[in-house]
Scaffold this motif. Structure first.
Motif, PDB file in Angstrom:
ATOM      1  N   UNK A  49       0.842  -1.196  -0.032  1.00  0.00           N
ATOM      2  CA  UNK A  49       0.046   0.091  -0.007  1.00  0.00           C
ATOM      3  C   UNK A  49       0.988   1.407  -0.137  1.00  0.00           C
ATOM      4  N   UNK A  50       2.001   1.315   0.729  1.00  0.00           N
ATOM      5  CA  UNK A  50       2.783   2.246   1.026  1.00  0.00           C
ATOM      6  C   UNK A  50       4.157   2.148   0.674  1.00  0.00           C
ATOM      7  N   UNK A  51       4.710   2.891  -0.257  1.00  0.00           N
ATOM      8  CA  UNK A  51       6.201   2.872  -0.496  1.00  0.00           C
ATOM      9  C   UNK A  51       6.711   3.959   0.444  1.00  0.00           C
ATOM     10  N   UNK A  52       8.063   3.891   0.603  1.00  0.00           N
ATOM     11  CA  UNK A  52       8.902   4.669   1.614  1.00  0.00           C
ATOM     12  C   UNK A  52       8.231   6.019   1.706  1.00  0.00           C
ATOM     13  N   UNK A  53       8.203   6.774   0.368  1.00  0.00           N
ATOM     14  CA  UNK A  53       8.035   8.159   0.199  1.00  0.00           C
ATOM     15  C   UNK A  53       6.577   8.420   0.846  1.00  0.00           C
ATOM     16  N   UNK A  54       5.590   7.548   0.518  1.00  0.00           N
ATOM     17  CA  UNK A  54       4.174   7.629   0.976  1.00  0.00           C
ATOM     18  C   UNK A  54       4.431   7.815   2.517  1.00  0.00           C
ATOM     19  N   UNK A  55       5.052   7.029   3.172  1.00  0.00           N
ATOM     20  CA  UNK A  55       5.164   6.947   4.653  1.00  0.00           C
ATOM     21  C   UNK A  55       5.445   8.152   5.059  1.00  0.00           C
ATOM     22  N   UNK A  56       6.545   8.511   4.679  1.00  0.00           N
ATOM     23  CA  UNK A  56       7.276   9.923   4.963  1.00  0.00           C
ATOM     24  C   UNK A  56       6.256  10.961   4.935  1.00  0.00           C
ATOM     25  N   UNK A  57       5.477  10.891   3.710  1.00  0.00           N
ATOM     26  CA  UNK A  57       4.510  12.064   3.572  1.00  0.00           C
ATOM     27  C   UNK A  57       3.611  12.113   4.782  1.00  0.00           C
ATOM     28  N   UNK A  58       3.117  10.848   5.050  1.00  0.00           N
ATOM     29  CA  UNK A  58       2.015  10.594   5.948  1.00  0.00           C
ATOM     30  C   UNK A  58       2.816  11.129   7.532  1.00  0.00           C
ATOM     31  N   UNK A  59       3.981  10.756   7.794  1.00  0.00           N
ATOM     32  CA  UNK A  59       4.588  10.876   8.932  1.00  0.00           C
ATOM     33  C   UNK A  59       4.684  12.543   9.159  1.00  0.00           C
ATOM     34  N   UNK A  60       4.920  13.344   8.022  1.00  0.00           N
ATOM     35  CA  UNK A  60       5.162  14.816   8.133  1.00  0.00           C
ATOM     36  C   UNK A  60       3.869  15.491   8.340  1.00  0.00           C
ATOM     37  N   UNK A  61       2.795  14.687   7.822  1.00  0.00           N
ATOM     38  CA  UNK A  61       1.461  15.348   8.304  1.00  0.00           C
ATOM     39  C   UNK A  61       0.874  15.404   9.492  1.00  0.00           C
ATOM     40  N   UNK A  62       1.720  14.182  10.370  1.00  0.00           N
ATOM     41  CA  UNK A  62       1.122  14.058  11.990  1.00  0.00           C
ATOM     42  C   UNK A  62       2.163  14.841  12.716  1.00  0.00           C
ATOM     43  N   UNK A  63       1.392  15.800  13.321  1.00  0.00           N
ATOM     44  CA  UNK A  63       2.167  16.847  14.025  1.00  0.00           C
ATOM     45  C   UNK A  63       2.949  16.009  15.143  1.00  0.00           C
ATOM     46  N   UNK A  64       2.598  14.785  15.801  1.00  0.00           N
ATOM     47  CA  UNK A  64       3.310  14.198  16.652  1.00  0.00           C
ATOM     48  C   UNK A  64       4.418  13.500  16.006  1.00  0.00           C
ATOM     49  N   UNK A  65       4.514  13.144  15.012  1.00  0.00           N
ATOM     50  CA  UNK A  65       5.471  12.082  14.479  1.00  0.00           C
ATOM     51  C   UNK A  65       6.253  12.992  13.469  1.00  0.00           C
ATOM     52  N   UNK A  66       5.838  14.088  13.150  1.00  0.00           N
ATOM     53  CA  UNK A  66       6.692  14.812  11.827  1.00  0.00           C
ATOM     54  C   UNK A  66       8.209  15.221  12.499  1.00  0.00           C
ATOM     55  N   UNK A  67       8.594  15.094  13.672  1.00  0.00           N
ATOM     56  CA  UNK A  67       9.731  15.254  13.907  1.00  0.00           C
ATOM     57  C   UNK A  67      10.715  14.033  14.019  1.00  0.00           C
ATOM     58  N   UNK A  68      10.199  12.979  13.807  1.00  0.00           N
ATOM     59  CA  UNK A  68      11.014  11.810  13.803  1.00  0.00           C
ATOM     60  C   UNK A  68      12.061  11.739  12.673  1.00  0.00           C
ATOM     61  N   UNK A  69      13.281  11.609  12.960  1.00  0.00           N
ATOM     62  CA  UNK A  69      14.216  11.583  11.807  1.00  0.00           C
ATOM     63  C   UNK A  69      13.956  10.233  10.974  1.00  0.00           C
ATOM     64  N   UNK A  70      14.095  10.447   9.629  1.00  0.00           N
ATOM     65  CA  UNK A  70      13.872   9.373   8.910  1.00  0.00           C
ATOM     66  C   UNK A  70      15.117   9.535   7.931  1.00  0.00           C
ATOM     67  N   UNK A  71      15.668   8.563   7.599  1.00  0.00           N
ATOM     68  CA  UNK A  71      16.887   8.571   6.659  1.00  0.00           C
ATOM     69  C   UNK A  71      16.471   7.243   5.410  1.00  0.00           C
ATOM     70  N   UNK A  72      16.293   7.866   4.484  1.00  0.00           N
ATOM     71  CA  UNK A  72      15.841   6.971   3.247  1.00  0.00           C
ATOM     72  C   UNK A  72      17.036   6.174   2.849  1.00  0.00           C
ATOM     73  N   UNK A  73      16.802   4.910   2.453  1.00  0.00           N
ATOM     74  CA  UNK A  73      17.849   3.842   1.919  1.00  0.00           C
ATOM     75  C   UNK A  73      17.191   3.474   0.550  1.00  0.00           C
ATOM     76  N   UNK A  74      18.083   3.598  -0.359  1.00  0.00           N
ATOM     77  CA  UNK A  74      17.602   3.216  -1.866  1.00  0.00           C
ATOM     78  C   UNK A  74      18.862   2.812  -2.670  1.00  0.00           C
ATOM     79  N   UNK A  75      18.277   1.956  -3.687  1.00  0.00           N
ATOM     80  CA  UNK A  75      19.338   1.530  -4.611  1.00  0.00           C
ATOM     81  C   UNK A  75      19.358   2.653  -5.713  1.00  0.00           C
ATOM     82  N   UNK A  76      18.215   3.763  -5.632  1.00  0.00           N
ATOM     83  CA  UNK A  76      18.412   4.883  -6.518  1.00  0.00           C
ATOM     84  C   UNK A  76      19.313   5.907  -6.010  1.00  0.00           C
ATOM     85  N   UNK A  77      20.147   6.269  -6.881  1.00  0.00           N
ATOM     86  CA  UNK A  77      21.045   7.375  -6.517  1.00  0.00           C
ATOM     87  C   UNK A  77      21.199   8.646  -7.133  1.00  0.00           C
TER      88      UNK A  77
END
Lengths: 693, 122
Positions: free
Chosen positions: B59-87
């Motif tokens: 349902x959700x890929x990494x970026x979508x999760x990220x978007x959702x996190x940043x919408x949440x006032x509580x969670x938006x400060x969570x540090x998230x580092x993306x990992x990807x084969x695409x550089x």
């Protein structure tokens, strides 16, 4: 212009030319005819006037001659009658003195006796003059003509001068010959008279005897006596035909051509002749005619020059018209050729005229952009640019034609831009502006539909990106775990685990690389290295299953085939590879077990008369959604990325390539959680079939 | 409850195992294998740092999760580092636009992860 029209026009042209020349000829003919007419008319008139003058003149001269001779005759008769009376006593000298005999005219009068001796005269006779041989004596001897004899001019023996002897016969009372009365007349009497008459140079007055001998002939100041003109036509014919008349002849005496008028005085056997030198007569006429002829010649020349010039001009006009028509035809032909090329070209072209307005739009351009020719023709560059820009997605930055032109002119590079259209086909067009050096065309916009190329490029990039991406993932494990093993100490269990992962992922990378190479090779060679031969499907499948390494705990697939052998035109190795892929997938995607079933069945082929064989490989595994099923054969596509199913994602892509090179296709039926059936359809080998290309 | 230091999100078990091996010593590690679980675990565990794969099925890929996190006032400060084969650069930018705090390209070594760990778990 059609050939018939052309011919008509040519004929018409010739007609005009002919008419022109004919008119010229007619004019010239008229001119010369007229001049000629004037000439003859003039001559005739001159002659008639001259004739009239000569006629009058000869009337006078004839009358003068006649009068003179009559008076001479009177004297002779008088003398004759006196002699008959007096005999030798007749005193002629006295008569002369008295004036009875006019000495002015007659210089001598005398009697010749019957023997021919000159016996009486008005001058003293010296010696004995025998005149018996003289014609004026002899003629009377035999008979009496009753006429006055007029002799030819002779030089008198007595006087030594020219004289004309007039004589009459003396008849004795008994009627015998009694001698001759002779009267000498000085012919110069006539000449002096005639000398007064002015007949111009070469003009002639004369008195001839009917014998053709001139009693007197005077031309200008030259007088001669006794000239013989008996050979002239006057004396040969005319004198006998008419008593008077005019004729023109070259004189037999002096060779001068004259208009003569003659009047006979038959009673004296004389003819008075007057002549005008025709040259003199026609002098003025000739002069006038010269002028006229000169004029006529000039006019002819003029007309000739005019008509010649005109016809040359007409011919030139025609040849110009012809040349023009020729080049018109060439132009039309060229136009048609260009139109043909222009029309069928798959590339779009828009040409602009000198004022940078749209001049021509070819059909291809219309198809690519949906912009109609009629709407565009005459449109200005700015409007055109705006219209084109309006067709594009916001992301294509179409700078417009003016900017493109600027690029060409200032940077000396080609002005090429790529436009992505808003249309449903998501077409991508490459436009290039080229400036033209020719007179009527300022610039041309060349448009190529590069949609397909773009897609292909995009796919290629995507593929490369995906391939790279796919390789990075196993690399991450290999790199990462090997680093962990080197840097950290781990327990033996973990060590084995990590090494296992490294090994597995390395193998996966090898598989990916191998399959990538396979795929690349198949695509690059385009099936040219496929070795097609006739093979039996059942045998192939039997071999396949025999060699197949079933995953542990699984059973070999069930095979259901028709009894009759089915033949295919196939590359054995490649087809086996393709089917092997399908078979492995069937096992891989049913990890929880279940039977794998292979069913082979025949059906009708696409083209009538051909057969098709389908190899259905079915499993009872995890299955897929329809969306997933659609993407199965795309490269690197993995329906399951959980890691449970090993694979490169390239197997089905390779299978698809191989099957398509065998002129077959793949179809998939699947339901999530229930299983999948992959079907490979291939044409059955037909005896007459040629190798697939 | 112990604080979760790092949450590892990746559908690939090998990658999760690797990250765990590299970062797990002396730390509290949690794992999620898809976007939905990731969100749930972030809410529940409030990890101090999240390493999340960009490409995830479901349902959700990494970026979508990220978007959702940043919408949440509580969670938006969570540090998230993306990992990807695409550089590619645009992948990085895209991640940052979605609210990522960092980006790591596969294959990676410990030195690639260390800066983030140092920054957020110091």
């Amino acid at each position: 212009m059609s050939a018939a029209v052309e011919k008509r026009s040519q004929f018409h042209h010739r007609q005009v030319l002919a008419l022109l020349w004919m008119s010229a000829l007619v004019l010239v003919a008229i001119t010369w005819g007229h001049v000629y007419f004037l000439d003859s008319e003039g001559r005739a008139r001159e002659f008639s006037v001259a004739e009239r003058d000569l006629s009058n003149l000869t009337r006078l001269s004839q009358e003068h001659a006649v009068r003179t001779l009559r008076s001479a005759d009177q004297v002779i008769r008088f003398v004759q009658s006196r002699y008959l009376e007096l005999g030798n006593k007749l005193d002629l000298a006295a008569l002369t003195r008295q004036g009875v005999i006019d000495l002015e005219i007659f210089n001598q009068v005398g009697i010749i006796d019957p023997k021919g001796i000159y016996v009486l005269a008005n001058r003293p006779i010296e010696g004995r003059l025998d005149l018996s041989d003289r014609e004026h004596f002899k003629v009377h001897v035999a008979s009496d003509s009753g006429q006055l004899f007029v002799s030819k001019p002779v030089i008198g023996r007595a006087t030594g001068k020219w004289s004309i002897q007039l004589s009459r016969r003396i008849n004795k009372p008994d009627g015998s010959f009694g001698g001759v009365v002779v009267l000498s007349i000085d012919p110069t009497y006539f000449t002096e008279f005639y000398g007064e008459l002015n007949l111009g140079p070469g003009g002639l007055t004369s008195l001839y005897g009917l014998d053709g001998v001139a009693r007197m002939r005077r031309v200008g100041n030259l007088t001669e006596f006794g000239a013989d003109a008996s050979q002239s036509s006057l004396f040969r014919d005319l004198v006998r035909q008419q008593p008077a008349g005019a004729y023109t002849q070259r004189s037999v005496v002096d060779g001068v051509e004259r208009l003569y008028y003659y009047r006979t005085a038959p009673q004296y056997a004389l003819v008075a002749v007057a002549g005008l030198d025709t040259g003199y007569l026609l002098q003025n006429h000739r002069k006038a005619m010269q002028a006229l002829y000169a004029q006529a010649a000039l006019v002819t020349l003029l007309i000739g020059a005019l008509v010649w010039g005109l016809s040359r001009y007409l011919v030139q006009l025609r040849s110009d018209a012809n040349a023009r028509r020729q080049s018109q035809l060439q132009l039309e032909e060229r136009q048609q050729q260009l139109d043909a090329v222009f029309d069928i070209s798959p590339d779009g072209f828009v040409s602009f005229d000198q004022s940078r307005c749209v001049k021509f739009v070819n059909p291809a351009f219309g198809q690519m952009t949906g912009l109609g020719k009629r709407a565009l023709e005459g449109m200005s560059e700015q409007d055109f640019s705006a219209l084109l820009a309006g067709l594009c997605l916001p992301t294509s930055h179409f700078t417009g034609l003016q900017a493109m032109r600027h690029t060409v002119q200032t940077e000396a590079t080609e002005a090429v831009q790529v436009l992505e259209l808003k249309d449903a086909g998501h077409r991508v067009l490459q436009v290039q502006l080229r400036l033209s050096g020719s007179g009527t065309v300022s610039q041309i916009l060349h448009v190529r539909d590069i949609t397909h190329e773009t897609e292909v490029e995009a796919l290629k990039s995507e593929f490369l990106a995906t391939a790279a991406h796919e390789l990075r993932t196993p690399m991450a494990s290999i790199f990462g775990f090997s680093e962990v093993l080197m840097s950290q100490g781990v327990d033996e269990e973990s060590e084995q685990e990590f090494l296992g992962i490294i090994h597995k992922q390395s193998k996966l990378m090898v598989d990916i690389l191998n399959e990538l190479l396979d795929l690349a090779r198949i695509e690059a060679r385009r099936g040219k290295d496929f070795k097609f031969e006739r093979l039996c499907l059942q045998d192939l499948l039997a071999d396949l299953i025999k060699a197949f390494q079933c995953p542990p705990g699984r059973a070999l697939p069930n095979l259901e085939v028709p009894d009759a052998p089915i033949y295919l035109n196939a590359d054995t190795g490649k087809l086996r590879q393709a089917l092997l892929n399908v078979l492995s997938n069937a096992y891989k995607y049913s990890p929880d077990g279940g039977a794998v079933h292979i069913l082979v069945e025949l059906s009708a082929g696409a083209t009538p008369g051909t057969e098709q064989v389908s190899v259905h490989v079915a499993d009872h595994g995890m299955g897929m959604t329809p969306e997933q099923a659609q993407k199965v054969c795309t490269r690197f596509y993995r329906a399951d990325t959980s890691g449970r199913v090993p694979g490169t994602g390239l197997g089905m892509a390779i299978t698809k390539e191989i099957v398509e090179h065998h002129k077959g296709h793949i179809s998939i039926i699947s339901a999530p959680g229930e299983g999948t059936q992959v079907s490979v359809h291939l044409p059955v080998y037909a005896e007459a079939a040629s190798l697939p290309a | 409850m112990e604080t979760t230091d790092i949450l590892l999100v990746d559908d690939n078990p090998d990658i999760r195992r690797l990250l765990h091996a590299m970062l797990g010593r002396g730390r509290q590690i949690a794992e999620a294998e898809d976007g939905t679980s990731a969100l749930r675990l972030i809410r529940e565990l409030r990890p101090r740092l999240v390493f999340m794969d960009v490409m995830m099925p479901g349902d959700l890929n990494g970026l979508q999760v990220l978007s959702k996190l940043r919408e949440d006032p509580v969670l938006l400060t969570t540090p998230v580092v993306m990992v990807s084969a695409r550089g590619q650069e645009e992948d990085l930018r895209n991640a940052v636009r979605h609210g990522a705090d960092g980006y790591v390209v596969k294959p990676f070594g410990l030195k690639d992860l260390q800066p983030w760990v140092t920054k957020y778990l110091a």
